[in-house]
Design a protein around this motif. Structure first.
Motif, PDB file in Angstrom:
ATOM      1  N   UNK A  37      39.007  37.032  44.694  1.00 33.79           N
ATOM      2  CA  UNK A  37      38.844  37.020  43.242  1.00 33.79           C
ATOM      3  C   UNK A  37      40.211  36.939  42.563  1.00 33.79           C
ATOM      4  N   UNK A  38      41.186  37.671  43.071  1.00 33.85           N
ATOM      5  CA  UNK A  38      42.537  37.600  42.515  1.00 33.85           C
ATOM      6  C   UNK A  38      43.100  36.184  42.652  1.00 33.85           C
ATOM      7  N   UNK A  39      42.838  35.547  43.785  1.00 31.38           N
ATOM      8  CA  UNK A  39      43.301  34.175  44.001  1.00 31.38           C
ATOM      9  C   UNK A  39      42.621  33.206  43.030  1.00 31.38           C
ATOM     10  N   UNK A  40      41.339  33.397  42.819  1.00 30.14           N
ATOM     11  CA  UNK A  40      40.594  32.564  41.869  1.00 30.14           C
ATOM     12  C   UNK A  40      41.163  32.741  40.462  1.00 30.14           C
ATOM     13  N   UNK A  78      49.527  42.959  47.600  1.00 28.82           N
ATOM     14  CA  UNK A  78      48.568  41.998  48.153  1.00 28.82           C
ATOM     15  C   UNK A  78      47.762  41.330  47.033  1.00 28.82           C
ATOM     16  N   UNK A  79      47.343  42.114  46.042  1.00 27.31           N
ATOM     17  CA  UNK A  79      46.631  41.543  44.889  1.00 27.31           C
ATOM     18  C   UNK A  79      47.502  40.496  44.194  1.00 27.31           C
ATOM     19  N   UNK A  80      48.737  40.858  43.925  1.00 23.17           N
ATOM     20  CA  UNK A  80      49.647  39.959  43.209  1.00 23.17           C
ATOM     21  C   UNK A  80      49.933  38.713  44.036  1.00 23.17           C
ATOM     22  N   UNK A  81      50.111  38.883  45.338  1.00 22.47           N
ATOM     23  CA  UNK A  81      50.344  37.724  46.211  1.00 22.47           C
ATOM     24  C   UNK A  81      49.136  36.794  46.199  1.00 22.47           C
ATOM     25  N   UNK A  82      47.940  37.348  46.170  1.00 24.87           N
ATOM     26  CA  UNK A  82      46.735  36.518  46.121  1.00 24.87           C
ATOM     27  C   UNK A  82      46.661  35.736  44.811  1.00 24.87           C
ATOM     28  N   UNK A  83      46.932  36.409  43.696  1.00 27.59           N
ATOM     29  CA  UNK A  83      46.949  35.745  42.394  1.00 27.59           C
ATOM     30  C   UNK A  83      47.971  34.609  42.397  1.00 27.59           C
ATOM     31  N   UNK A  84      49.175  34.904  42.874  1.00 28.07           N
ATOM     32  CA  UNK A  84      50.241  33.897  42.893  1.00 28.07           C
ATOM     33  C   UNK A  84      49.914  32.735  43.829  1.00 28.07           C
ATOM     34  N   UNK A  85      49.274  33.020  44.952  1.00 32.16           N
ATOM     35  CA  UNK A  85      48.865  31.962  45.870  1.00 32.16           C
ATOM     36  C   UNK A  85      47.889  31.005  45.170  1.00 32.16           C
ATOM     37  N   UNK A 107      34.349  24.712  39.517  1.00 36.21           N
ATOM     38  CA  UNK A 107      34.054  25.352  40.815  1.00 36.21           C
ATOM     39  C   UNK A 107      34.618  26.763  40.884  1.00 36.21           C
ATOM     40  N   UNK A 108      35.835  26.944  40.398  1.00 39.08           N
ATOM     41  CA  UNK A 108      36.446  28.270  40.453  1.00 39.08           C
ATOM     42  C   UNK A 108      35.781  29.246  39.491  1.00 39.08           C
ATOM     43  N   UNK A 109      35.337  28.762  38.347  1.00 44.28           N
ATOM     44  CA  UNK A 109      34.594  29.635  37.432  1.00 44.28           C
ATOM     45  C   UNK A 109      33.321  30.120  38.118  1.00 44.28           C
ATOM     46  N   UNK A 110      32.616  29.213  38.759  1.00 44.40           N
ATOM     47  CA  UNK A 110      31.379  29.576  39.455  1.00 44.40           C
ATOM     48  C   UNK A 110      31.664  30.527  40.610  1.00 44.40           C
ATOM     49  N   UNK A 111      32.699  30.232  41.382  1.00 45.62           N
ATOM     50  CA  UNK A 111      33.042  31.120  42.500  1.00 45.62           C
ATOM     51  C   UNK A 111      33.444  32.504  42.006  1.00 45.62           C
TER      52      UNK A 111
END
Length: 125
Positions: A37-40, A78-85, A107-111
């Motif tokens: 979710x953070x990555x999305x 880890x949360x921040x790294x996921x967001x940044x990724x 697609x990302x909104x739906x995911x």
């Protein structure tokens, strides 16, 4: 791109539901979903701004998730790294809004909605 409200509400609900769960010594079963979710959110932050949305709405949602989770330093990183990724995965590909970028947003909104709903329904109180 007007479906932001359900995703925002779902993100907040996930954060509240998961934050009220008891702490566990090992990784919680919902942890991979939260990291995704953070990555999305990072992806949406880049893509929606690229396609005309100005502001930091998606980063603010990430901050709300962090606030509700209140993670220790390692988990926060880890949360921040996921967001940044998520952000970087598209910033290296798109320099302008294209039909492909618009499709990725959808697609990302739906995911994001699906992840939020699933985590809240499985692990919320």
């Amino acid at each position: 791109m007007t479906r932001a409200s359900p995703l925002l509400a779902a993100c907040l609900a996930v954060g509240i539901a998961v934050a009220t769960s008891p702490a566990r010594a090992t990784e919680a079963p919902f942890e991979p979903g939260l990291m995704r979710l953070a990555e999305v959110l990072g992806s949406l932050h880049f893509l929606r701004n690229l396609c005309g949305e100005k502001g930091d709405q998606w980063r603010v949602e990430m901050e709300k998730l962090l606030e509700s989770e209140n993670p220790d330093a390692d988990r926060r990183a880890r949360f921040i790294a996921s967001f940044n990724r998520g952000y970087r995965s598209f910033s290296g590909i798109y320099t302008q809004c294209t039909p492909s970028a618009t499709e990725a947003i959808a697609r990302y909104m739906k995911e994001g909605e699906t992840l939020s709903r699933d985590i809240a329904s499985r692990y919320g109180n």
